[in-house]
Scaffold this active site. Structure first.
Site, PDB file in Angstrom:
ATOM      1  N   HIS A  13      40.101  42.962  36.070  1.00  0.00           N
ATOM      2  CA  HIS A  13      39.907  43.639  34.785  1.00  0.00           C
ATOM      3  C   HIS A  13      40.757  43.006  33.686  1.00  0.00           C
ATOM      4  CE1 HIS A  13      38.265  47.634  36.616  1.00  0.00           C
ATOM      5  NE2 HIS A  13      37.588  46.571  36.998  1.00  0.00           N
ATOM      6  N   GLU A  25      42.618  44.363  31.377  1.00  0.00           N
ATOM      7  CA  GLU A  25      43.963  44.936  31.288  1.00  0.00           C
ATOM      8  C   GLU A  25      44.868  44.339  32.361  1.00  0.00           C
ATOM      9  OE1 GLU A  25      40.995  48.435  30.739  1.00  0.00           O
ATOM     10  OE2 GLU A  25      41.047  46.479  31.722  1.00  0.00           O
ATOM     11  N   CYS A  45      40.372  51.902  33.395  1.00  0.00           N
ATOM     12  CA  CYS A  45      40.014  52.666  34.593  1.00  0.00           C
ATOM     13  C   CYS A  45      41.289  53.145  35.283  1.00  0.00           C
ATOM     14  CB  CYS A  45      39.197  51.781  35.541  1.00  0.00           C
ATOM     15  SG  CYS A  45      40.189  50.495  36.368  1.00  0.00           S
ATOM     16  N   CYS A  48      43.630  50.279  36.514  1.00  0.00           N
ATOM     17  CA  CYS A  48      44.355  49.698  35.383  1.00  0.00           C
ATOM     18  C   CYS A  48      45.392  50.675  34.834  1.00  0.00           C
ATOM     19  CB  CYS A  48      43.385  49.273  34.286  1.00  0.00           C
ATOM     20  SG  CYS A  48      42.360  47.860  34.768  1.00  0.00           S
TER      21      CYS A  48
END
Length: 152
Positions: free
Chosen positions: A81, A83, A109, A112
């Site tokens: 991801h 992040e 999410c 993260c």
């Protein structure tokens, strides 16, 4: 003399996150993240496969092939991801994320969110476009300031 309209810091860094997202190699959702401290960019990240392995753009989407709906079974994906990549890139180059602000094109999410908490990030500014209530609950419990800035 013409007046110049400067974007706010939040708009500026979200625009930077949009540009970072354009590097994404995900076939489902292009996400960009920018880590900032003292109004200076310290790291960026976009979603895509780890270094040295094939990207979904090249070989197709594993999640699509397996019929996995968006927002479920995050671990079954080639991609990291945005992040996570921003935090990883900061670590890779020896830059502390303590006290930083994360600007992201989408809401983080749960996975993260846990990384954001442990990385010492104090504020997350995002545009929504993804809903993970448990992630929001965790970040709020950890005292992280959350700001939603929809794209105009």
């Amino acid at each position: 003399m013409e007046s110049i309209i400067r974007p706010s810091w939040e708009d500026y860094f979200l625009q930077a996150a949009d540009l970072v997202a354009s590097r994404s190699t995900c076939l489902r959702r292009q996400v960009g993240a920018v880590l900032v401290r003292d109004e200076r960019i310290i790291a960026t990240g976009y979603n895509g496969a780890p270094r040295s392995i094939a990207h979904c753009l090249e070989i197709g989407c594993l999640r699509e092939k397996m019929g996995i709906p968006s927002g479920q079974r995050y671990e079954l994906c080639r991609g990291v991801h945005a992040e996570q990549n921003a935090i990883i890139n900061a670590a890779y180059y020896g830059v502390s994320t303590k006290g930083a602000v994360l600007y992201c094109t989408n809401q983080p999410c749960l996975i993260c969110a846990r990384m954001i908490i442990n990385a010492g990030i104090i504020k997350v500014v995002h545009r929504g476009n993804f809903i993970d209530d448990l992630a929001l609950e965790f970040m709020q419990e950890a005292g992280i300031e959350l700001v939603i800035r929809k794209k105009e």
